[in-house]
Scaffold this active site. Sequence first.
Site, mmCIF file in Angstrom:
data_model
loop_
_atom_site.group_PDB
_atom_site.id
_atom_site.type_symbol
_atom_site.label_atom_id
_atom_site.label_comp_id
_atom_site.label_asym_id
_atom_site.label_seq_id
_atom_site.Cartn_x
_atom_site.Cartn_y
_atom_site.Cartn_z
ATOM 1 N N LYS A 174 0.892 -1.185 -0.149
ATOM 2 C CA LYS A 174 0.073 0.143 -0.114
ATOM 3 C C LYS A 174 0.951 1.222 0.061
ATOM 4 O O LYS A 174 1.765 1.450 0.874
ATOM 5 C CB LYS A 174 -0.980 -0.044 1.369
ATOM 6 N N THR A 206 -9.047 9.491 7.758
ATOM 7 C CA THR A 206 -8.505 8.051 6.947
ATOM 8 C C THR A 206 -8.419 7.119 8.399
ATOM 9 O O THR A 206 -7.378 6.072 7.874
ATOM 10 C CB THR A 206 -7.126 8.537 6.276
ATOM 11 N N GLY A 208 -8.480 3.844 10.251
ATOM 12 C CA GLY A 208 -8.966 2.714 9.822
ATOM 13 C C GLY A 208 -8.951 2.220 8.227
ATOM 14 O O GLY A 208 -9.779 1.135 7.879
ATOM 15 N N THR A 209 -8.274 2.917 7.566
ATOM 16 C CA THR A 209 -8.232 2.639 6.208
ATOM 17 C C THR A 209 -7.593 1.379 6.043
ATOM 18 O O THR A 209 -8.016 0.377 4.973
ATOM 19 C CB THR A 209 -7.661 3.605 5.395
ATOM 20 N N GLY A 210 -6.469 1.021 6.396
ATOM 21 C CA GLY A 210 -5.773 -0.462 6.438
ATOM 22 C C GLY A 210 -6.758 -1.495 6.835
ATOM 23 O O GLY A 210 -6.889 -2.692 6.157
ATOM 24 N N CYS A 211 -7.605 -1.461 7.936
ATOM 25 C CA CYS A 211 -8.223 -2.456 8.396
ATOM 26 C C CYS A 211 -9.497 -2.568 7.715
ATOM 27 O O CYS A 211 -9.771 -3.717 7.332
ATOM 28 C CB CYS A 211 -8.720 -2.024 10.010
#
Length: 267
Positions: A174, A206, A208-211
Site C-alpha cells: 500500500k 482516514t 482505519g483505512t488499512g483495517c
Amino acid sequence: MRGRVLVIAGSDSGGGAGIQADTKAITALGAFAATAISALTAQNTVGVHGVLPVPPDFLRLQIECVLDDLGADAVKTGMLDRPEIIEVVASCLAARDPLPLVLDPVMIAKNGAVLLAESALDTLKRALLPLASLVTPNLPEAEILAARPIETVDDMRRAADTLLRFGVPAVLMKGGHLRGDELVDLLVTRDAEHRFASRRQPTRHTHGTGCTLASAIAAGLSQNMALPDAVRRARDYVQAAIAAAPGFGRGAGPLDHSVPDPEPGAR
C-alpha cells in the site's frame, strides 16, 4: 448475504478501526463477520490511550467456538500484539483445513502508537506469514518486515519480493505513505504484478483505512472472487468510504463504512 469471514483483531473503542471497522466493511460488502478479539484498546481519533490484553487461552476459545459452529470461508487478522497471541492464531489455523487468510500486519497506529511488541516480529514472520494468502502492509510496516527503506514504487516492488520469500504467495504493498497526488498500490505475486492507482483525497479522515481495506478483500475472497478482483473492489469501496467520511473527531476521523458495495453483483 454470502461468505463468512472470521476477523481476529483488536477492538477500537472509537469505532473507526479494528474489529469495529472490520465488521462494518464486511457487512457492507454482503458477507457475514464473526470475530475473535485479541486486545481491547481505549482510543479515539486523537490516539490510543490504553491497551488491555486478552489472555491467549481466551482468544483460542473465541476462534474455536466460531470455527466449530459457524465456520468461515476466509480469515482476516489485524492487531496481534504479542508472540503468544500470534502463536495461538497460527496453531488454530494450521490445525484446520486451509482457509484464505488476509494478514494485515498492524504494527503502528495512525497517531504513531506501537501496536506490535518488538519481540513479536520474528514470531509473525516465522509462524503466521507462511499461512497467509495475502499480506497487506503499509510502507512503514513493509520497511520493518523487509528490513529496507521504501521511497519509490520500485522500492515497493523490491520489498514485496523480499516478503514473498517468507512464504506468503501474494503481497499488497500500500503506497499511501509515498508523496504525490497519485496513490499507487501494488499487488505482487510470484507470477504477476497488478498496479492499482487512484487520486489521493485531501482529507485527515482516514482512520482505519488499512483495517477496512484488508477486511473488504477478505470479504471478496469469502465470496469466491479472484484476488485481483477482490482487491480492486475493496479499493473502490475504501475510496468511496473516505469521500463520504462524516468528519467526526478532532484527529484522524473514521470513514463512512455504510457506503454502497461498488459491485453488488460480485457477491
